[in-house]
Design a protein around this motif. Structure first.
Motif, short mmCIF file in Angstrom:
data_model
loop_
_atom_site.label_atom_id
_atom_site.label_comp_id
_atom_site.label_asym_id
_atom_site.label_seq_id
_atom_site.Cartn_x
_atom_site.Cartn_y
_atom_site.Cartn_z
N ASN A 26 0.83 -1.24 0.00
CA ASN A 26 0.00 -0.26 0.00
C ASN A 26 0.76 1.14 -0.01
O ASN A 26 0.42 2.32 0.17
CB ASN A 26 -0.95 0.06 1.15
N LEU B 259 3.21 2.41 1.76
CA LEU B 259 3.80 3.13 2.88
C LEU B 259 5.27 3.27 2.72
O LEU B 259 6.06 3.95 3.32
CB LEU B 259 3.32 2.48 4.26
N ARG C 75 -4.47 3.38 -0.47
CA ARG C 75 -4.63 2.89 0.71
C ARG C 75 -6.11 2.74 1.31
O ARG C 75 -6.51 2.00 1.96
CB ARG C 75 -3.93 3.81 1.66
N TYR D 6 -6.10 -2.52 6.37
CA TYR D 6 -4.83 -2.55 7.10
C TYR D 6 -4.77 -2.74 8.65
O TYR D 6 -5.68 -1.87 9.18
CB TYR D 6 -4.08 -1.41 6.92
N PHE E 293 -3.00 -2.68 12.09
CA PHE E 293 -1.85 -2.56 12.24
C PHE E 293 -1.05 -3.14 13.55
O PHE E 293 -2.08 -3.71 14.33
CB PHE E 293 -1.85 -1.02 12.77
N GLY F 289 -3.26 0.69 16.80
CA GLY F 289 -3.36 1.89 16.02
C GLY F 289 -4.61 2.52 15.94
O GLY F 289 -4.90 3.23 15.20
N PHE G 13 -7.34 5.47 16.95
CA PHE G 13 -7.05 6.88 17.13
C PHE G 13 -7.74 7.07 18.51
O PHE G 13 -8.80 7.08 18.86
CB PHE G 13 -7.67 7.69 16.18
N HIS H 70 -8.39 9.83 20.14
CA HIS H 70 -9.53 10.80 20.35
C HIS H 70 -10.80 10.64 19.84
O HIS H 70 -11.75 11.22 19.64
CB HIS H 70 -8.64 11.99 19.92
N MET H 71 -10.79 9.26 18.96
CA MET H 71 -12.16 9.10 18.04
C MET H 71 -13.01 7.94 18.88
O MET H 71 -12.27 6.66 19.56
CB MET H 71 -11.73 8.45 16.81
N ARG I 15 -12.41 -1.79 11.46
CA ARG I 15 -11.97 -0.83 10.86
C ARG I 15 -11.21 -0.90 9.41
O ARG I 15 -11.46 -0.42 8.33
CB ARG I 15 -11.01 0.15 11.39
N ALA J 272 3.14 5.39 15.56
CA ALA J 272 2.44 4.25 15.20
C ALA J 272 0.96 4.94 14.69
O ALA J 272 0.55 4.57 13.93
CB ALA J 272 2.07 3.34 16.37
N LEU J 273 0.84 6.02 15.44
CA LEU J 273 -0.72 6.38 14.97
C LEU J 273 -0.58 7.20 13.48
O LEU J 273 -1.45 7.45 12.88
CB LEU J 273 -1.45 7.78 16.06
N GLU K 93 1.55 6.31 11.45
CA GLU K 93 1.33 5.44 10.36
C GLU K 93 0.07 4.78 10.14
O GLU K 93 -0.48 4.56 8.96
CB GLU K 93 2.35 4.30 10.70
N ALA K 94 -0.87 4.72 11.09
CA ALA K 94 -2.04 4.19 10.94
C ALA K 94 -2.91 5.07 10.03
O ALA K 94 -3.68 4.78 9.37
CB ALA K 94 -2.90 4.26 12.24
N ALA K 95 -2.65 6.59 10.51
CA ALA K 95 -3.45 7.62 9.71
C ALA K 95 -3.10 7.55 8.01
O ALA K 95 -3.97 7.46 7.43
CB ALA K 95 -3.24 8.96 10.32
N GLU K 96 -1.79 7.27 7.76
CA GLU K 96 -1.08 7.33 6.50
C GLU K 96 -1.83 6.17 5.90
O GLU K 96 -2.26 5.90 4.84
CB GLU K 96 0.19 7.27 6.42
N GLY K 97 -1.86 5.01 6.78
CA GLY K 97 -2.37 3.57 6.12
C GLY K 97 -3.80 3.51 5.84
O GLY K 97 -4.06 2.76 4.86
N VAL L 168 -5.91 13.99 13.07
CA VAL L 168 -5.40 13.24 13.84
C VAL L 168 -4.40 14.13 14.83
O VAL L 168 -4.45 14.31 16.05
CB VAL L 168 -4.38 12.14 13.31
#
Lengths: 279, 532
Positions: free
Chosen positions: A49, A51, A75, A80, A82, A86, A88, A90-91, A149, B122-123, B125-129, B141
């Motif tokens: 993907n 990265l 992507r 994916y 992680f 991973g 978030f 704040h969500m 997710r 790590a976050l 990368e998660a956001a990018e991923g 984020v």
């Protein structure tokens, strides 16, 4: 279908993370990339993907070279899961699951329906979990959300980077079983990165053992167990094999039919040892 | 005996009355303070956005920006405020606003950049991923995760700016600092108390409200966030208090005349004259605005560039500080040369001498002077070698002191620098033998001191003169309205007025009322006196 054609990744001219990799993953298959740290397995996964960008070669996903696609759009079509989950922080659970649908601009009604469907799929009742924050969940629950997710936008390809690494053995086993169940009901091509050979044998249709940027051996779990073909592969297979033997000896009359019981057997083993000593 | 009890402290009616007097000015000072601090914070926040984006893009620039903000922070806040005046060529709200905005920058910028950069890799990368664009990663984020750190930076900046804004009085901006500066100079503890307590309460209140907003945002309590935002809005609307007051005043007074800015320096006499002129001009039908407590050279510059219209300065001061002259050509000649210079160079109109002089003079207790037969500085020479002279902090560095020693060949046993407010008491108690007094100080009369005659004119004349800016001279009727004040003051009138504040503990307002009664009564009648 995913195809790697002569893919190399070099971080410096002398140091290759991945070297001349050729790999074909058929549609609907689960392939496990197994190896130690620095073997290039995570790099291989992240090149799918984008990265990580390959230094040379090409990677096709469903017939298109990913290097010619917009990485952001690419992507969003690939699930994916992680390493370290991973989510978030704040969500809420619902917002985490809906990250990609939201990026894709789905209507809120569609997002709500999908959230509900997915949370039921990963067995987190939405009425209890939708509005919770990741900090209010256990490790296993978090990874369930991580799965939800990854699956939210119905991807055809799912990438999993050490998805069970951070979980305790019982939770890990439970989630592995659920993953197998999900796999059967869904049309997904999965690439799973793990350092745990038992996990690879359990979950994958094909196991590819990586070492120093190359694939040493690839085959079905059965083929691997029958003929490792390489000392390093044999060494990796030694652990699950030894566990299996130990379990056979301990349980005696009851035969352990397939390696999938290994993890459960391990916990049973821990329980029975003290009993045996006192007897 | 009929006092009010508060926290076990009995408040007698005098204390309540004094505090009450101070609260009358609260709408103006608090409103000015709120307007200044909140605008400065908004500017600081607005500047942070592009600066942060630059810093995130370029590591080298980040170091330069944060370093620059740190350097600004190391400049003493009063100096930073004063520096803005020559840089911008004006006094008042704008220089104070810019200095405070710069001052608010460091905590906000530093916390924003640090907060945004400390996102868990790590976050990221998660956001990018999951397919977020760099902008989406920043907004969805990094920003929400950095919010607590950013808000704590804003809170720090808020408390700093609310506190530092009290120092903007000397550059002519209205703030709660007006209470503090006036109160310290006129020894009015009530003013200082009201200023300090109000500023502290304002800082605490804003800090509390921003904290509530933060909790509301993080805890997703829309109600809490809204209530806190509403609270900030209510505080912000306090900035309108002076306008409101002005509007009420206008509707009461009907039509009002042109606005006139009255300036003043930061010592008792100047506070009294500023208050007096403000009240006088209001009675004459103008709309006066008062900027009291300014630095001496800032005030002259403000007159020269027209941001202050009217103020009182002293011939000797203008001669030495503005004209850079060290000679003393005699009283009349000095006044003439000064008027010509100011008119030609700056277009400033010299209205005329008010009639009193505030010069340096040597003073000692009357009883002792009479016993020893000392009436003039000449008489003092005999005793000087055995005596100790006390002076304010700058006296012994001024040309007056050099000239005094040269003309009279004085040699004192010792000299002591002390606070101007303390030296009168020191000479009364005999801790020093003679002091460098200001000739209009109220304590000369109150402590029964005598001022020694300066026959050899070592001290240049310090006649109080009323000045009008070039802009002010164009305002219809202003020159005519000020002219009747010429020659209406005397040394003893001013001394008594100063005494009301410095010795008797009266307010500036009371002393200004005394000046009004004394100066404006009898003699030539004032045109258009108060209409009932």
């Amino acid at each position: 279908m995913i195809r790697f054609h002569d893919v190399s990744k070099a971080y410096s001219p002398q140091r290759f993370a991945v070297l001349d990799l050729n790999l074909e993953i058929a549609h609907g298959q689960t392939v496990a990339l197994v190896g130690g740290s620095g073997s290039g397995k995570s790099t291989t996964l992240k090149m799918i993907n984008r990265l990580i960008e390959p230094t040379s070669g090409s990677i096709d996903v469903n017939g298109t070279n990913v290097l010619r696609r917009d990485p952001v759009a690419l992507r969003r079509t690939i699930g994916y899961v992680f390493q370290g989950i991973g989510l978030f922080p704040h969500m809420t659970v619902g917002e985490n699951v809906a990250v990609i649908p939201r990026l894709l601009g789905w209507s809120s009604a569609r997002i709500d329906a999908r959230n509900e469907e997915l949370l039921r799929l990963v067995r987190l009742p939405p009425e209890d979990y939708l509005h919770r924050f990741p900090s209010e969940l256990s490790g296993g629950q978090r990874q369930r959300v991580g799965f939800a997710r990854a699956l939210a936008a119905s991807p055809q390809v799912l990438l999993m980077d050490e998805p069970f690494g951070a979980l305790d053995p019982i939770t890990r086993d439970e989630l592995q079983q659920e993953f197998l169940n999900l796999r059967r009901t869904m049309d997904l091509t999965v690439v799973l990165v793990t350092h745990d050979m038992t996990e690879a044998l359990l979950l994958a249709d094909q196991v590819a053992v990586m070492h120093e940027g190359r694939i040493l051996r690839m085959g079905t779990p059965g083929e691997m167990l029958r003929s490792p073909g390489h000392d390093y592969v044999a060494a990796l297979l030694e652990t699950p094999r030894r566990h299996l033997e130990a379990l056979r000896r301990l349980t005696g009359r009851e035969s352990v039919s397939h390696p999938g019981a290994g993890e459960k057997g391990e916990t049973a083993n821990e329980r029975t040892v003290p009993v045996g000593n006192t007897a | 005996m009929n006092g009010l009890s508060l926290l076990g402290i009995r408040l007698d009616p005098v204390v309540l009355r004094r505090l009450g007097e101070q609260f009358e000015r609260l709408p103006d000072f608090l409103g000015g303070h709120i307007l200044l601090t909140l605008t400065a914070l908004l500017f600081g926040l607005a500047a942070t956005v592009p600066l942060t984006l630059l810093a995130l893009r370029n590591g080298g620039l980040k170091g330069a920006l944060l370093g620059g903000a740190s350097i600004i922070q190391t400049i003493p806040s009063l100096a930073l405020l004063a520096l803005m005046v020559p840089l911008l060529g004006q006094i008042g709200f704008v220089p104070a606003l810019i200095a405070l905005s710069l001052y608010s920058l460091l905590p906000i910028l530093r916390n924003t950049v640090t907060g945004l950069e400390s996102t868990d890799p790590a976050l990221l990368e998660a956001a990018e991923g999951v397919g977020m664009t760099p902008v989406q990663i920043l907004l969805r984020v990094r920003l929400p995760l950095a919010l607590p750190v950013i808000i704590s930076g804003i809170r720090t900046a808020t408390v700093w700016v609310v506190g530092t804004a009290t120092l903007s009085t000397p550059v002519g901006a209205v703030s709660l600092g007006n209470y503090i500066f006036t109160g310290l100079q006129t020894q009015n503890p009530y003013a200082v108390l009201v200023g300090c307590v109000t500023a502290a309460l304002l800082a605490l209140l804003l800090d509390f409200l921003i904290r509530q907003m933060e909790i509301g945002v993080l805890g997703r309590s829309r109600r809490r966030t809204l209530m806190a935002a509403l609270g900030v809005a209510v505080v912000a609307s306090g900035a309108l208090l002076p306008r409101l007051r002005e509007a009420i005043r206008k509707s009461d007074a009907g039509d009002t005349g042109p606005t006139v800015v009255v300036g003043g320096k930061a010592f008792t006499e100047q506070y009294l004259l500023t208050e007096f002129l403000t009240r006088y001009l209001a009675r004459e039908g103008f709309s006066p605005q008062k900027t009291a407590g300014m630095g001496s050279s800032l005030l002259f510059d403000a007159l020269a560039n027209g941001s202050v219209d009217v103020y009182v300065d002293y011939t000797g001061t203008i001669f030495a500080n503005t004209m850079k002259r060290s000679d003393s050509p005699g009283r009349a000649e000095m006044f003439r040369q000064m008027s010509d210079f100011l008119r030609e160079r700056h277009g400033i109109v010299t209205i005329g001498k008010l009639g009193f002089e505030n010069t340096y003079a040597l003073a000692l207790p009357r009883a002792r002077a009479e016993k020893l037969g000392i009436r003039t500085l000449e008489d003092l020479r005999r005793f000087a070698p055995g005596w100790v002279i006390g002076g304010d902090y700058e006296f012994f560095g001024r040309p007056e002191w050099t000239r005094l020693r040269n003309r009279y060949a004085f040699r004192f046993r010792n000299r002591v620098r002390m606070d101007a407010a303390l030296m009168y008491d020191a000479v009364r108690r005999g801790q020093v033998d003679v002091i460098s007094a200001f000739s209009t100080d109220g304590r000369i009369a109150a402590y029964d001191l005598v001022v020694l005659a300066d026959e050899r004119q070592a001290f240049p004349p310090y006649d109080a003169v009323l000045f009008l800016s070039a802009k002010g001279a164009e305002k219809a009727g202003l020159t005519e309205a000020l002219r009747p004040l010429v020659g209406r003051f005397s040394d003893s009138t001013m001394r008594t007025a100063n005494r009301i504040v410095d010795v008797d503990g009266g307010s500036v307002r009371e002393a200004a009322a005394f000046l009004e009664r004394t100066v404006l009564s009898g003699g030539t009648e004032t045109p258009q006196s108060v209409s009932p």
